[in-house]
Write a protein that holds these residues in place. Structure first.
Motif, PDB file in Angstrom:
ATOM      1  N   GLU A 175      38.792  38.885  32.412  1.00 28.17           N
ATOM      2  CA  GLU A 175      39.176  39.449  33.850  1.00 28.17           C
ATOM      3  C   GLU A 175      38.447  38.921  35.053  1.00 28.17           C
ATOM      4  N   GLN A 176      37.021  38.323  34.666  1.00 32.34           N
ATOM      5  CA  GLN A 176      36.358  37.789  35.721  1.00 32.34           C
ATOM      6  C   GLN A 176      36.869  36.635  36.364  1.00 32.34           C
ATOM      7  N   ASP A 177      36.649  36.863  37.924  1.00 31.30           N
ATOM      8  CA  ASP A 177      37.114  35.871  38.879  1.00 31.30           C
ATOM      9  C   ASP A 177      36.103  34.709  39.103  1.00 31.30           C
ATOM     10  N   VAL A 202      43.548  25.766  30.475  1.00 31.06           N
ATOM     11  CA  VAL A 202      42.573  26.201  31.456  1.00 31.06           C
ATOM     12  C   VAL A 202      43.014  26.955  32.752  1.00 31.06           C
ATOM     13  N   ASP A 203      44.160  26.179  33.246  1.00 29.59           N
ATOM     14  CA  ASP A 203      44.699  26.573  34.537  1.00 29.59           C
ATOM     15  C   ASP A 203      45.838  27.670  34.292  1.00 29.59           C
ATOM     16  N   ARG A 204      46.565  27.509  33.136  1.00 31.67           N
ATOM     17  CA  ARG A 204      47.459  28.463  32.889  1.00 31.67           C
ATOM     18  C   ARG A 204      47.223  29.234  31.570  1.00 31.67           C
ATOM     19  N   ALA A 210      42.014  35.530  33.762  1.00 32.64           N
ATOM     20  CA  ALA A 210      41.915  35.032  35.349  1.00 32.64           C
ATOM     21  C   ALA A 210      41.672  33.458  35.223  1.00 32.64           C
ATOM     22  N   PRO A 211      42.390  32.617  35.605  1.00 36.50           N
ATOM     23  CA  PRO A 211      42.184  31.207  35.817  1.00 36.50           C
ATOM     24  C   PRO A 211      41.342  30.942  36.830  1.00 36.50           C
ATOM     25  N   PRO A 212      40.491  29.896  36.531  1.00 40.82           N
ATOM     26  CA  PRO A 212      40.389  28.987  35.515  1.00 40.82           C
ATOM     27  C   PRO A 212      39.718  29.693  34.194  1.00 40.82           C
ATOM     28  N   TYR A 213      40.296  29.401  33.178  1.00 45.33           N
ATOM     29  CA  TYR A 213      39.601  30.250  31.847  1.00 45.33           C
ATOM     30  C   TYR A 213      39.726  29.139  30.699  1.00 45.33           C
TER      31      TYR A 213
END
Length: 313
Positions: free
Chosen positions: A94-96, A61-63, A11-14
């Motif tokens: 999976e953290q938002d 990070v965003d994709r 889940a972005p941002p990652y």
DNA sequence: GGCCAGGTTCGCT
DNA sequence: AGCGAACATGGC
């Protein structure tokens, strides 16, 4: 050896680099995990079989997109699905983060941290048992010493697998720890007291008297209540496990010395906060206190914040 | 060399 | 209830 490849979409941002570096304490290797040359590695234990997961980023990070390479003696669809589930959990994919980033961006104390650490997710442990034993090992001692002792424990008793001439280890199983007993734990430089705690917990799990892995279905309060009833487990350890083992969003180990010191420093008060002050202050960050804790420790570990104890006169 | 470090229990008042 | 000691080890 069999091999398989799959991808994960966090889940972005990652930020994979920040998350993997934090998971390994910015040391390259920590315990059963390593992160070198952009590859995060962990030997996964399915109870009766082992497989090595090697993870790298193939996105941004965003994709975000992760490529996971699995190596194992035998591989089937069930094992692969289990590996996917475990590595996703460990890397917190999976953290938002969006609600936390929104809240923290408005908070003068946290805003600089979320700017510097944007996209850091909370790494989680493969099992509740692993988090519990690691936490007990780390009680009261400095993170440096804890790193040494954790590595000794894992290298001595963790199940291993060799891939391409390199030996990888997973976290020791409760049965193995129970079997080596107090002497075996003393041999990896644990105090007699901690050896007792760890042996007792491991034995209770082996006999079925204690069940930890079912706590995912309990609410936070019940988790803490169940954990602190275990000998060797106090409030700090219980709250730490909410974050590390169970992935809850609002854990806050307010008794933590480094946390209290850091908060005192960030608030520009004279000295460290008292645990009660830290707890009261933290309420403004609910229900995202696990992330706050993670970001504060990330800042400490990566030396964005100095933890030097009070300077000498 | 002494003191302290990402706590907890145990035994005292 | 609240307070202090003991705990093992490595770093400063």
């Amino acid at each position: 050896m069999n091999e398989a490849v799959f991808t994960l979409q966090p889940a972005p941002p990652y930020d994979f680099d920040r998350t993997a570096a934090y998971a390994t304490y910015y040391r390259g290797t920590y315990g059963a995990e390593s992160y070198t040359d952009g590859v995060f590695r962990r030997l996964l234990d399915a109870g009766d079989s082992l497989c090595l997961a090697s993870v790298r980023s193939v996105g941004t990070v965003d994709r975000p997109l992760l490529q996971v390479d699995i190596t194992a003696a035998t591989l089937d669809d069930t094992a692969l699905a289990g590996a996917r589930r475990q590595i996703s959990w460990i890397l917190g994919v999976e953290q938002d983060l969006l609600p936390f980033h929104a809240m923290a961006g408005e908070d003068p104390t946290l805003a600089p941290l979320v700017t510097r650490l944007h996209g850091l997710h909370m790494p989680q442990t493969a099992s509740v048992y692993e988090a519990l034993i690691l936490a007990i090992v780390g009680q009261q001692i400095s993170s440096q010493v804890a790193a040494t002792l954790r590595t000794l424990l894992i290298n001595a008793y963790g199940p291993s697998m060799e891939v391409a001439g390199q030996v990888y280890r997973s976290f020791p199983r409760a049965k193995a720890i129970s079997a080596v007993g107090i002497d075996g734990l003393r041999a990896v430089k644990l105090s007699n007291r901690k050896a007792e705690y760890i042996r007792d917990i491991s034995t209770a799990i082996t006999t079925g008297e204690l069940e930890l892995e079912d706590m995912h279905s309990c609410d936070d309060e019940e988790v803490v209540r169940r954990l602190v009833s275990i000998r060797g487990v106090g409030p700090w350890t219980a709250h730490w496990l909410l974050i590390r083992a169970l992935g809850r969003s609002d854990g806050f180990p307010h008794g933590d010395l480094a946390l209290c010191r850091t908060l005192g420093q960030l608030m520009q008060s004279a000295g460290p906060m008292k645990p009660q002050e830290a707890l009261e202050h933290s309420r403004r960050w609910s229900p995202y206190r696990s992330y706050v804790t993670t970001y504060l420790f990330a800042a400490i570990r990566s030396r964005l914040i100095s933890t030097a104890a009070k300077s000498r006169p």
